[in-house]
Design a protein around this motif. Sequence first.
Motif, PDB file in Angstrom:
ATOM      1  N   VAL A 115     -55.155  59.559 -34.427  1.00 21.89           N
ATOM      2  CA  VAL A 115     -56.091  58.478 -34.711  1.00 21.89           C
ATOM      3  C   VAL A 115     -55.267  57.251 -35.073  1.00 21.89           C
ATOM      4  CG1 VAL A 115     -57.968  57.671 -36.194  1.00 21.89           C
ATOM      5  CG2 VAL A 115     -57.869  60.078 -35.513  1.00 21.89           C
ATOM      6  N   ARG A 117     -55.125  53.160 -36.253  1.00 21.94           N
ATOM      7  CA  ARG A 117     -55.830  52.076 -36.933  1.00 21.94           C
ATOM      8  C   ARG A 117     -54.875  50.893 -37.053  1.00 21.94           C
ATOM      9  NH1 ARG A 117     -59.769  54.445 -35.714  1.00 21.94           N
ATOM     10  NH2 ARG A 117     -61.098  55.653 -37.069  1.00 21.94           N
ATOM     11  N   SER A 139     -59.731  58.832 -44.897  1.00 25.35           N
ATOM     12  CA  SER A 139     -60.910  58.811 -44.028  1.00 25.35           C
ATOM     13  C   SER A 139     -60.744  57.851 -42.847  1.00 25.35           C
ATOM     14  CB  SER A 139     -62.165  58.464 -44.833  1.00 25.35           C
ATOM     15  OG  SER A 139     -62.023  57.210 -45.474  1.00 25.35           O
ATOM     16  N   ASP A 140     -59.843  56.855 -42.944  1.00 30.43           N
ATOM     17  CA  ASP A 140     -59.561  55.976 -41.801  1.00 30.43           C
ATOM     18  C   ASP A 140     -59.080  56.787 -40.601  1.00 30.43           C
ATOM     19  OD1 ASP A 140     -60.095  53.798 -43.434  1.00 30.43           O
ATOM     20  OD2 ASP A 140     -57.994  53.193 -43.653  1.00 30.43           O
ATOM     21  N   ASN A 142     -59.854  60.129 -40.146  1.00 27.25           N
ATOM     22  CA  ASN A 142     -60.714  61.317 -40.078  1.00 27.25           C
ATOM     23  C   ASN A 142     -60.098  62.517 -40.797  1.00 27.25           C
ATOM     24  OD1 ASN A 142     -62.546  59.833 -38.479  1.00 27.25           O
ATOM     25  ND2 ASN A 142     -61.409  60.362 -36.641  1.00 27.25           N
ATOM     26  N   ASN A 157     -59.217  59.563 -51.902  1.00 27.67           N
ATOM     27  CA  ASN A 157     -59.210  59.127 -50.510  1.00 27.67           C
ATOM     28  C   ASN A 157     -58.140  58.074 -50.216  1.00 27.67           C
ATOM     29  OD1 ASN A 157     -60.186  59.106 -47.830  1.00 27.67           O
ATOM     30  ND2 ASN A 157     -61.558  57.410 -48.277  1.00 27.67           N
TER      31      ASN A 157
END
Length: 168
Positions: A115, A117, A139-140, A142, A157
């Motif tokens: 993932v 970002r 959480s950025d 997943n 988090n």
Amino acid sequence: MKNYRLILLFLLLPLAAIAQKNNVVINGWTNIGTFKCANDNFQNSRSVYSFSGNALPNIVLKVVDFDCRNKVMTADFRKTLNAQAYPTLTIRFLHFEKVRTNFFAATVEVKMMNVSRKYNIEFSEADGSLVGNKRLKFSDFNIVPPKKMGGMVYVKNEIDLFFSLALR
């Protein structure tokens, strides 16, 4: 006045030591304390980076090279990032510009567990190194922050990604 100068010197001394070499550290928090995981192989590398022209750095780090200075914490960190399925964490500079003397702005792509970002990060230059950090969230990417002991101990988090890169 001398005491304040001495205190300031002791506070800045660790930053000067960090600024003279490559370093990638992930700092995080649990409900009972903090953790710090550093990529030792990258820290020991003699890589030097250039930020001029179109060839901006693409830093590929092995997740198994991160060490949290505690065997259980290190194993949990690697498990959380699923090091077997996703063995690398990548930091790729997409854009880099000088804002003012010794201060820079960059767009950086961080990739964890397949993932990606993009983040805008401010950097400063000190002692031949480029130093910056950015607060990210599991959480950025997943990623569900881990819990232990039936949820009595949990990782928050947010994490801080800190890095120092030796400049050419």
